[in-house]
Design an enzyme around this catalytic site. Sequence first.
Site, short mmCIF file in Angstrom:
data_model
loop_
_atom_site.label_atom_id
_atom_site.label_comp_id
_atom_site.label_asym_id
_atom_site.label_seq_id
_atom_site.Cartn_x
_atom_site.Cartn_y
_atom_site.Cartn_z
N ASP A 110 0.93 -1.14 -0.21
CA ASP A 110 0.04 0.07 0.01
C ASP A 110 0.82 1.36 -0.18
O ASP A 110 0.52 2.38 0.36
CB ASP A 110 -0.87 0.00 1.32
N ASP A 168 -8.00 -6.90 13.18
CA ASP A 168 -7.62 -8.17 13.85
C ASP A 168 -8.65 -8.40 15.09
O ASP A 168 -8.99 -9.41 15.04
CB ASP A 168 -6.24 -7.93 14.21
#
Length: 685
Positions: A260, A413
């Site tokens: 990214d 997460d």
Amino acid sequence: MSREPNYEFQEWWNKQREKNHDFFTNDSNNANKGFLTVEIRSLNPDLTTEKDRSRSARQLSWICLLRFQQLANSLAWITNSFLLLLRTANRRISAADSPSDSSASRLYRIIKFFLFLVVLLLCVELVAYFKGWHFSPPSAASAEAAVELFYALWLEIRADYLAPPLQSLANVCIVLFLIQSMDRVLLMLGCLWIKIRRIKPTASMEYPMGRVETGSVDYYPMVLVQIPMCNEKEVYQQSIAAVCIMDWPKERMLVQVLDDSDELDAQNLIQAEVQKWHQRGVHILYRHRLIRSGYKAGNLKSAMSSDYVKNYEFVAIFDADFQPAPDFLKKTIPHFKGNDDLALVQARWAFVNKDENLLTRLQNINLSFHFEVEQQVNGVFINFFGFNGTAGVWRIKALEDCGGWLERTTVEDMDIAVRAHLCGWKFVYLNDVKCYCELPESYEAYKKQQYRWHSGPMQLFRLCFLDILHSKVNKAKKANLIFLFFLLRKLILPFYSFTLFCIILPLTIFLPEAELPAWVVCYVPGIMSVLNILPAPRSFPFIVPYLLFENTMSVTKFNAMISGLFRLGNSYEWIVTKKLGRSSEADLVAFENESDSSVTETTSFLRSSSDSGLEELSKLEVTSRRSVKTKRNRLYRMELTLAFILLSAAGRSLLSAQGIHFYFLLFQGISFLVVGLDLIGEQID
């Protein structure tokens, strides 16, 4: 060799002294009688008195002018230095684009008002102390002077109206403190039980170590390995190399490098590294998103949308600074065999730079307790814990069943772990499987990381609270999620830590009618610090700095918790934690030795890995030299303001001879001062 003394010059100088007059001598006995004492003596008795007076006045005038000039120069130097210090401090105050600072403006204004109040109260108490009112407090009826009447009224107001609510708030925080301490004790007892009984997850099968025979390739499941990264030029080589040399059939593994990066230099370097390993026969792909939405969650979600993902059964995720051992997959994948309800196998983190500086040592204490105690106990007894975002293997079916990666929080997460748990999936934690990584070495990087780690859970709790209540899991799991996982460990801990030790304690010093017992200030925190440090016994010399630093970090964690809960500031902004790339060839070879693999083969891979990207690095060498910035400290205003508050309270405590409270406030104030001046950890670029 020393030079010989010049006797001729010495003789000439002595003769000149005998011929001339000694106009000035300093009389040490009369030094305390004036600013300057001048004694005028004459060896010639023929001079008139008027001439002596004229010469004395003239020389005194010159000396006075010289003294005034020196005084003016000193004042000018002090003024310029003070203005320079203010300008430097203003430049080095943490920038407003940091989420932990831009969202802290409200809290900072409250703390500034609190500082003003504390300083005002300290001035009042100093006046009362020198007047003797601490020993015989005046009453409003017997007060004679206006100041005495004011102090008498202040004593009545603080005793009748201010102390009771402060004492009630202190009692609430003490109760929360004791509940959280009991939770820590129970976790330690659970960990002790695991150690005594030698309980650990066991797999129903094992893969042989070493090279895989051609005929047994189909025996290995298809594994997708993902490495998300963003502008991490310092660490990309080690992570890609470590993943590519993992002991797993190349035909059964695909590596996705999810880049990214918005810096062209970083993209070119990572692409060159991927191309190099692709030419060596590793199935590896480079993916780059043009629109970087959703941060890490959006990156993983985009990668899982590829058509070829349906051919894979498991996905392993490693952040850019993680280097898994070659046998990582062979130690984690077997736990899925025969456990169709198992969604996640999480490995433990280990740190290559835990002894780099004081900041990394203190982080190692915290994370050692997290993995050794919290993760292991929750994994053994309730089969649920928060996914750490990396160094774990997921069953792709479980990811799809719980809705995949979502971009609604900065803790994707934890989000996916909670949703998988609500869907009935189980987790396994392997404490003996380590994945090496790097700790942030600067306070700026650590502060941003902790801000994200403590604002994200509150975002998630606000979003999934109703989902937990309406889920099909039993009431015990719902209670564990709401009261233990979220409220106690993510909300109550930063709340009471900041409120009790940074706000209530200083106030009780100025409002002695409300008090905190010594066991709350010293003994219980000391015992909890000992328990926290047990998983890292080598860190026992740092137990006092650890206790003080945890209280110092409470202001960042409290601000993050409030921001995430009420969506204040930039709580949804993701900032990549700055890493320095401390891991080296020697580190990776050591990891290979620990996993009982071939050192020779690994060394050849690593040597080749070190050569990758040299052409690109040489092209950027000139640019890098030009862009290098000198390292300097930054100033953190909230920490500095709290330092002045605690030191002021320590001064007030000294007047009352409160031993334990004084020492705690003194050292805690110094801790805030050290952190506020950025004197802990590496300085940032």
